[in-house]
Motif scaffolding. Structure first.
Motif, short mmCIF file in Angstrom:
data_model
loop_
_atom_site.label_atom_id
_atom_site.label_comp_id
_atom_site.label_asym_id
_atom_site.label_seq_id
_atom_site.Cartn_x
_atom_site.Cartn_y
_atom_site.Cartn_z
N ASP A 1 19.26 44.41 42.68
CA ASP A 1 17.64 45.28 42.86
C ASP A 1 16.92 44.86 41.80
O ASP A 1 15.74 45.22 41.90
CB ASP A 1 18.31 47.04 42.32
CG ASP A 1 19.11 46.58 44.49
OD1 ASP A 1 18.97 46.07 45.59
OD2 ASP A 1 19.16 48.13 44.44
N THR B 1 23.07 31.15 41.06
CA THR B 1 23.24 32.47 41.28
C THR B 1 23.59 32.39 41.89
O THR B 1 24.03 31.93 43.95
CB THR B 1 21.18 32.80 42.18
OG1 THR B 1 20.72 32.19 43.24
CG2 THR B 1 20.24 32.65 41.04
N VAL B 2 24.18 33.92 43.08
CA VAL B 2 25.62 34.31 43.60
C VAL B 2 25.35 35.95 43.85
O VAL B 2 24.37 36.90 42.88
CB VAL B 2 26.54 33.88 43.43
CG1 VAL B 2 26.94 32.65 43.49
CG2 VAL B 2 26.90 35.02 42.27
N ALA B 3 25.46 36.10 45.37
CA ALA B 3 25.45 37.48 45.96
C ALA B 3 27.02 38.11 44.94
O ALA B 3 27.17 37.66 44.39
CB ALA B 3 25.38 37.37 47.11
N GLY B 4 26.57 39.22 45.42
CA GLY B 4 27.98 40.11 44.77
C GLY B 4 27.95 41.23 44.63
O GLY B 4 27.45 42.14 45.35
N GLY B 5 28.70 42.04 43.49
CA GLY B 5 28.64 43.69 44.24
C GLY B 5 28.76 43.93 42.28
O GLY B 5 28.78 43.68 41.68
N SER B 6 29.60 45.63 43.12
CA SER B 6 29.41 45.91 41.55
C SER B 6 31.25 45.93 40.93
O SER B 6 31.76 46.48 41.90
CB SER B 6 28.94 47.51 41.67
OG SER B 6 28.94 48.46 40.26
N PRO B 7 31.21 45.23 39.74
CA PRO B 7 30.70 45.58 38.73
C PRO B 7 29.43 44.24 38.41
O PRO B 7 30.64 42.83 39.37
CB PRO B 7 31.09 45.99 37.53
CG PRO B 7 32.74 45.06 37.50
CD PRO B 7 33.20 45.71 38.86
N SER C 1 27.89 40.89 37.21
CA SER C 1 28.74 39.95 36.13
C SER C 1 27.44 38.48 35.89
O SER C 1 26.67 37.87 37.07
CB SER C 1 30.10 39.54 36.10
OG SER C 1 30.44 38.33 36.91
N HIS D 1 24.06 33.75 37.58
CA HIS D 1 22.94 35.35 38.14
C HIS D 1 23.77 35.66 39.01
O HIS D 1 23.71 35.10 40.64
CB HIS D 1 21.62 35.01 38.08
CG HIS D 1 21.12 36.13 38.07
ND1 HIS D 1 20.95 37.75 36.99
CD2 HIS D 1 20.90 36.94 39.39
CE1 HIS D 1 20.29 37.98 37.61
NE2 HIS D 1 20.50 37.98 38.94
N MET D 2 24.12 36.94 39.05
CA MET D 2 24.94 37.77 40.14
C MET D 2 23.80 38.83 41.02
O MET D 2 22.97 39.40 39.92
CB MET D 2 25.61 38.72 39.63
CG MET D 2 26.35 38.87 41.11
SD MET D 2 28.21 39.94 41.29
CE MET D 2 29.36 38.56 40.98
N LEU D 3 22.91 38.35 41.52
CA LEU D 3 21.64 38.92 42.39
C LEU D 3 21.77 40.48 42.51
O LEU D 3 23.07 40.95 42.67
CB LEU D 3 21.27 38.54 43.66
CG LEU D 3 20.76 36.50 43.67
CD1 LEU D 3 21.21 36.11 45.22
CD2 LEU D 3 19.41 36.96 42.71
#
Lengths: 291, 291
Positions: A89, A114-120, A122, A85-87
């Motif tokens: 909001d 769970t990982v931090a991420g950005g857009s897009p 996944s 899971h990409m964290l």
């Protein structure tokens, strides 16, 4: 050959002969302690597999449901899932949808990351199931003379996608919350010669079944139950996301679940697929390609 | 509590009591047909877990190696992996690294998914292993009186990271191509009371082992073998990515693999961790937090 195709071919070579027929399409079967485990891993990417801004509860549902559908096509009962899971909001909504779909199908969450991420963003999900019948159905067993069958109606997800995209207020559940046909898959597993779920479009998936089985498949498009208006029949048969079960049955065998015969399995001709008698020489454009 | 922490707590609740102690940290154990399967899923995200522009062969290696390290900590032998891959320009290199790491450890690729994507790219891997010893070691079994041990040296990955980031030409293999200690994990599994791999820093991971085991752990930092200069000792103990094995052994038991005793397990005091006699009340800043 495109770079993508070369990469996927490389993966197939790595996976060796046994998995080569189905790698990256079909679920894997693993023999463990006298049981046949079925393992599948699918990813969803924002903007590609889910609409930008789509309700995270629906994303969680779809992530789990599409993997359970792969288990259904093997006649397997789910044992558990692992989540990548990409964290973001909307994690609270994601959690709600996850609880709903796992609760609905009685599937435990076994672990994940769970990982931090950005857009897009996944997401990945691995589903583990236990086969209920041996041999475990696959894509490669269809035999000349078999009938080709499909459960339900095609095109419902297409209509749901359009309703959601255009905000028409029409029912979009078929796109947002597909229902994996686990009970149907288990009932069919002892009878079918081949089975898969229709995730990328009926015509493309029929092509793949024919290729894996080294047969030709002749489809009578008029026989396929569709959820769309008649004018959109071919589109309904080329659109993914319906997660119905496509399977072949020996001549004379009736399916134990509601389903419709839509074609015939034949000796391998010069192409894998005939649509209303027309030979289809190339899978390009038949459906949703796999990336 | 942060939103992230709330989400992870929610996942733990979903996973129920058994997995709650270790979910999203520890590998899952699944009983199948008289065997104990070990399942783990980790994600890597560009810019977070790998440097932007890092060699895709190294990314593939690390993706597999970090998951195999989770199996090593359970004394499990790998059975196979499922890959979730976001396509990019460097897929040929990725494939090469994947072939290298799977070949090195004799692990089959069972299946997976490839998707189109964008930046930042992400990758997921599920590793499946077979436990070689029951009970399967976990984080929760350390007992007061046990010694706390670690294999190898800490801080080698830190030096490798800096060498790669700064282009110094110094050896960066410890960061790029960690070696999962599968043989060591199998040799240790029958003897340890608790075991985990050091992925997020020795101090943070010791804290987690103490929390899971409901004990306190006292670490003598001077006893820890480090790869860095002495002046960077604390940094070496707070940096992740070394993938050494951290474990507790009953008093008097000697490990069957090279390892160093670095501390003691004690009755749970008012904090889980004592570093050179100093009580540590908060895990914040002890190491690499999990996202």
């Amino acid at each position: 050959m495109s770079r993508e195709a070369a990469f996927i071919d490389g993966l197939r070579m790595l996976a060796g002969h046994q998995a080569a027929r189905g790698l990256l399409d079909d679920a894997a079967v693993l023999e463990v302690g006298g049981e046949a485990l079925v393992l599948t891993h699918d990813m969803l990417v924002e903007g590609i597999h889910v609409l930008p801004g789509q309700d995270a509860a629906d994303i969680a549902w779809k992530l789990v449901a599409t993997n359970l559908s792969d288990l259904a096509a093997k006649g397997a009962e789910p044992v558990g899932v692992l989540l990548g899971h990409m964290l973001g909001d909307d994690d609270e909504c994601f959690l709600l949808g996850l609880a709903q779909v796992l609760g609905r199908y009685g599937v435990p969450l076994l672990g994940g990351d769970t990982v931090a991420g950005g857009s897009p963003r996944s997401w990945g999900l691995t589903a583990i199931g236990r086969a209920t019948h041996r041999p475990v159905p696959g894509r490669s067993g269809a035999l000349p003379g078999d009938g080709l069958w499909v459960t339900g109606e095609l095109g419902a997800a297409l209509l749901g996608f359009e309703a959601l995209r255009d905000g028409t207020g029409a029912d979009s559940a078929a796109y947002r919350r597909p229902l994996p046909l686990l009970a149907e898959g288990r009932a069919l597993a002892p009878l079918v010669t081949a089975m898969m779920d229709v995730s990328d479009g009926l015509l493309l998936d029929s092509w793949r079944l024919a290729e894996a089985s080294e047969v030709s498949i002749a489809i009578d498009t008029a026989a396929v139950p569709i959820a769309t208006p008649e004018s959109r029949r071919l589109q309904a048969l080329s659109w993914g996301d319906d997660y119905q079960l496509l399977f072949s049955l020996p001549p004379g065998t009736q399916p134990p679940v509601p389903a419709t015969q839509i074609g015939q399995v034949e000796q391998r001709g010069f192409v894998p697929l005939f649509v209303d008698g027309q030979p289809i020489a190339n899978a390009e454009g038949l459906g949703w390609q796999h990336n």
